[in-house]
Design a protein around this motif. Structure first.
Motif, mmCIF file in Angstrom:
data_model
loop_
_atom_site.group_PDB
_atom_site.id
_atom_site.type_symbol
_atom_site.label_atom_id
_atom_site.label_comp_id
_atom_site.label_asym_id
_atom_site.label_seq_id
_atom_site.Cartn_x
_atom_site.Cartn_y
_atom_site.Cartn_z
ATOM 1 N N ARG A 214 0.817 -1.211 0.000
ATOM 2 C CA ARG A 214 0.000 0.000 0.000
ATOM 3 C C ARG A 214 0.853 1.263 0.000
ATOM 4 O O ARG A 214 0.339 2.364 0.164
ATOM 5 C CB ARG A 214 -0.933 -0.009 1.228
ATOM 6 N N MET A 215 2.139 1.078 -0.202
ATOM 7 C CA MET A 215 3.064 2.201 -0.199
ATOM 8 C C MET A 215 4.038 2.085 -1.364
ATOM 9 O O MET A 215 4.498 1.002 -1.695
ATOM 10 C CB MET A 215 3.852 2.277 1.118
ATOM 11 N N ALA A 216 4.336 3.204 -1.985
ATOM 12 C CA ALA A 216 5.375 3.286 -3.017
ATOM 13 C C ALA A 216 6.152 4.581 -2.773
ATOM 14 O O ALA A 216 5.565 5.653 -2.927
ATOM 15 C CB ALA A 216 4.751 3.288 -4.404
ATOM 16 N N PRO A 217 7.431 4.491 -2.375
ATOM 17 C CA PRO A 217 8.272 3.309 -2.236
ATOM 18 C C PRO A 217 7.688 2.281 -1.255
ATOM 19 O O PRO A 217 6.895 2.626 -0.378
ATOM 20 C CB PRO A 217 9.596 3.877 -1.710
ATOM 21 N N HIS A 218 8.154 1.047 -1.382
ATOM 22 C CA HIS A 218 7.522 -0.086 -0.704
ATOM 23 C C HIS A 218 8.063 -0.284 0.717
ATOM 24 O O HIS A 218 8.712 -1.286 1.022
ATOM 25 C CB HIS A 218 7.718 -1.347 -1.527
ATOM 26 N N GLU A 219 7.723 0.649 1.576
ATOM 27 C CA GLU A 219 8.174 0.553 2.963
ATOM 28 C C GLU A 219 7.354 -0.441 3.773
ATOM 29 O O GLU A 219 7.693 -0.744 4.914
ATOM 30 C CB GLU A 219 8.124 1.938 3.611
ATOM 31 N N ASP A 220 6.280 -0.956 3.175
ATOM 32 C CA ASP A 220 5.408 -1.899 3.888
ATOM 33 C C ASP A 220 5.478 -3.301 3.285
ATOM 34 O O ASP A 220 4.531 -4.080 3.421
ATOM 35 C CB ASP A 220 3.964 -1.397 3.873
ATOM 36 N N ALA A 221 6.599 -3.634 2.659
ATOM 37 C CA ALA A 221 6.698 -4.933 1.984
ATOM 38 C C ALA A 221 6.519 -6.094 2.955
ATOM 39 O O ALA A 221 5.687 -6.991 2.735
ATOM 40 C CB ALA A 221 8.043 -5.048 1.253
ATOM 41 N N MET A 222 7.284 -6.088 4.044
ATOM 42 C CA MET A 222 7.179 -7.212 4.988
ATOM 43 C C MET A 222 5.845 -7.185 5.727
ATOM 44 O O MET A 222 5.293 -8.242 6.054
ATOM 45 C CB MET A 222 8.341 -7.173 5.972
ATOM 46 N N GLU A 223 5.326 -6.000 5.974
ATOM 47 C CA GLU A 223 4.009 -5.892 6.603
ATOM 48 C C GLU A 223 2.938 -6.538 5.731
ATOM 49 O O GLU A 223 2.027 -7.213 6.222
ATOM 50 C CB GLU A 223 3.689 -4.411 6.832
ATOM 51 N N THR A 224 3.046 -6.346 4.425
ATOM 52 C CA THR A 224 2.081 -6.938 3.490
ATOM 53 C C THR A 224 2.185 -8.449 3.484
ATOM 54 O O THR A 224 1.173 -9.164 3.498
ATOM 55 C CB THR A 224 2.324 -6.392 2.074
#
Length: 503
Positions: free
Chosen positions: A157-167
């Motif tokens: 839900r973020m770009a840049p992808h600061e929530d990759a591991m959260e996703t």
């Protein structure tokens, strides 16, 4: 289900440009197998909530640096190993769930929907009864068939992808919840999907700014609606020419009406805001960006060499920009202004550098071994500033001081996203006047470091001038390739049934 469910993890991820002459091979995926898979994800380690709520089994995962199209032979090699490992696991355990950890923009020679093809083959082994949860990049593509074959599907839900591991953790948590909250067989949620005829680059859809910030800001309201489990928005991947490349909304849940209403709300907001999407930074030609940097007093001044961005699928060895940097008269002196250029592959140049010493002056040839469509290899003479061994991507890195430009040369291509990428090479980007990086929008550390920046519209496999690339196979009309639509697109949410017809 009273017992701890058995959940298997697998997936292949590579964001690939069909406009790059590069090819991605199996080794580039750095495959992890068995316990190596579990080790990668701290949120399922023993002692964690998710780690204790299920028994996790690693099959094979492979995450490659974005690049050119994946060779069919490499895809088949990795897929066959995944299938073999799943068969071995199935012979010893009952597989209850599968976490499909993918990107969603992997292009494979001879296939139009690689992730769906992979999951189709996986389903033939695990069967239709296994609940599959997919986690994806928001720059991935959700074809109707991929939506059919998954039970849960979510994305960043973020770009840049600061929530990759959260996703990824959310995808696993939702999967565990479905497998453990029913006394009988798990109940599949409903999925409403909307295909939106918009295809934009990530540099125009960063959630740092409107309208993407507001679009993704609608998600919390949708998912807190009773009967809704998840809501996801895929921007899609702009540098591949396949029918599945376009924006998509998927809302998942238990109650038909709120699921459909949520999908309708997100899709229509996306479409209504289509004309508001702009580049995340001021843009210009490379020459215009350098002129602006030299006139500015803001230091360091970052310039994105966007057309050959290796983290969007560029080959990473386009020399078009570096040639123009090195021939600028302002950079001929060996003192000021100090410029860092990251980076250019040159395996033969690295071999020559390794035969000499720090501070020695060498002449080497670099670049354009893969993508020579825009400029050929370039020769340069400079002083060896530093050498570093052991990088996961680059393998060997060296810095050559050419005039006032510190050129980072790599054995294999590498993205430069972190301050330590530079400091490990005895470079201080904070003290540089200009830092030119092969990237699109600046990743968080670079963004925080930059006193100012511009996005250079340079050529390459991920050219930001999308019409210049010449898409032929995407569905039309498609915004912004088409500015006029004979009639408004049909954004009616489609309730996606689970499909096992071809298993």
């Amino acid at each position: 289900m009273s017992k701890r469910p058995n959940i298997v993890i697998t997936g292949l991820a590579c964001e690939t440009s069909t406009f790059s002459p590069a090819r991605t091979l199996a080794a580039a995926f750095h495959p992890r197998r068995g316990d190596e898979v579990i080790d990668k994800y701290s949120f399922i380690h023993p002692g964690t909530r998710l780690g204790e709520s299920a028994t996790w089994h690693g099959a094979l995962i492979g995450h490659a640096l974005p690049g050119g199209i994946v060779s069919r032979e490499s895809f088949e090699e990795l897929t066959n190993e995944i299938i073999d490992r799943l068969k071995q696991l199935k012979s010893s355990i009952v597989i209850d769930g599968l976490w499909f950890d993918i990107h969603g923009a992997m292009c494979v020679e001879g296939l139009d929907d690689a992730e769906s093809d992979l999951l189709h083959r996986i389903r033939k082994v695990i069967g239709p009864g296994v609940i599959v949860s997919a986690s994806m990049d928001l720059h991935g593509n959700v074809s109707q068939e991929l939506a059919h074959q998954t039970d849960l599907i979510t994305c960043y839900r973020m770009a840049p992808h600061e929530d990759a591991m959260e996703t990824k953790e959310r995808a696993c948590q939702d999967l565990v919840d479905i497998l453990t909250t029913s006394n009988g067989p798990p109940v599949r949620p409903l999925k409403a999907r909307v295909a939106i005829p918009i295809l934009l680059p990530g540099e125009q859809t960063s959630t740092r700014m409107e309208p993407a910030k507001g679009l993704y800001g609608l998600i919390p309201d949708v998912i807190k609606t009773p009967g809704v489990l998840d809501a996801s928005i895929w921007v899609g991947y702009a540098w591949a020419d396949e029918p599945r490349n376009h924006a998509v909304v998927v809302v998942t849940g238990w109650d038909k009406e709120p699921v459909i209403q949520g999908a309708h709300k997100l899709a229509n907001y996306f479409w209504d805001q289509r004309q508001a999407f702009k580049f995340v930074a001021p843009t210009g030609s490379l020459s215009e960006c350098i002129d602006s940097a030299l006139k500015s007093t803001s230091r360091p001044y970052f310039i994105s060499d966007s057309g050959d961005n290796p983290t969007a699928g560029g080959a990473g060895d386009v020399t078009w920009s570096l040639y123009r940097v090195l021939t600028r008269p302002e950079f001929q002196d060996s003192t000021d202004p100090k410029v860092i250029y990251a980076s250019i592959p040159g395996p033969e140049a690295i071999d020559i550098i390794l035969q000499t010493d720090i501070n020695a002056v060498v002449t080497v040839t670099v670049g354009a071994e893969v993508d020579n469509l825009h400029h050929g290899p370039i020769q340069m003479t400079g002083r060896i500033h530093s050498i570093r061994h052991g990088d996961r991507d680059a393998v060997v890195e060296a810095v050559l001081e050419v005039g006032s430009v510190f050129v980072i040369i790599t054995k294999l291509r590498k993205p430069y996203h972190h301050e330590y990428d530079f400091t490990q090479l005895n470079l201080d980007p904070r003290e540089a006047d200009v830092v030119i990086v092969k990237i699109g929008y600046l990743e968080p550390e670079l963004f925080d470091m930059a006193a100012d920046w511009m996005l250079a519209l340079t050529p390459g496999g991920v050219d930001q001038d999308l019409p210049r690339l010449g898409h032929r196979r995407i569905h039309r009309p498609m915004w912004p390739y088409d500015r006029e639509f004979a009639e408004p697109p049909d954004l009616t949410p489609f309730l996606v049934p689970f499909s096992n017809q071809s298993l």
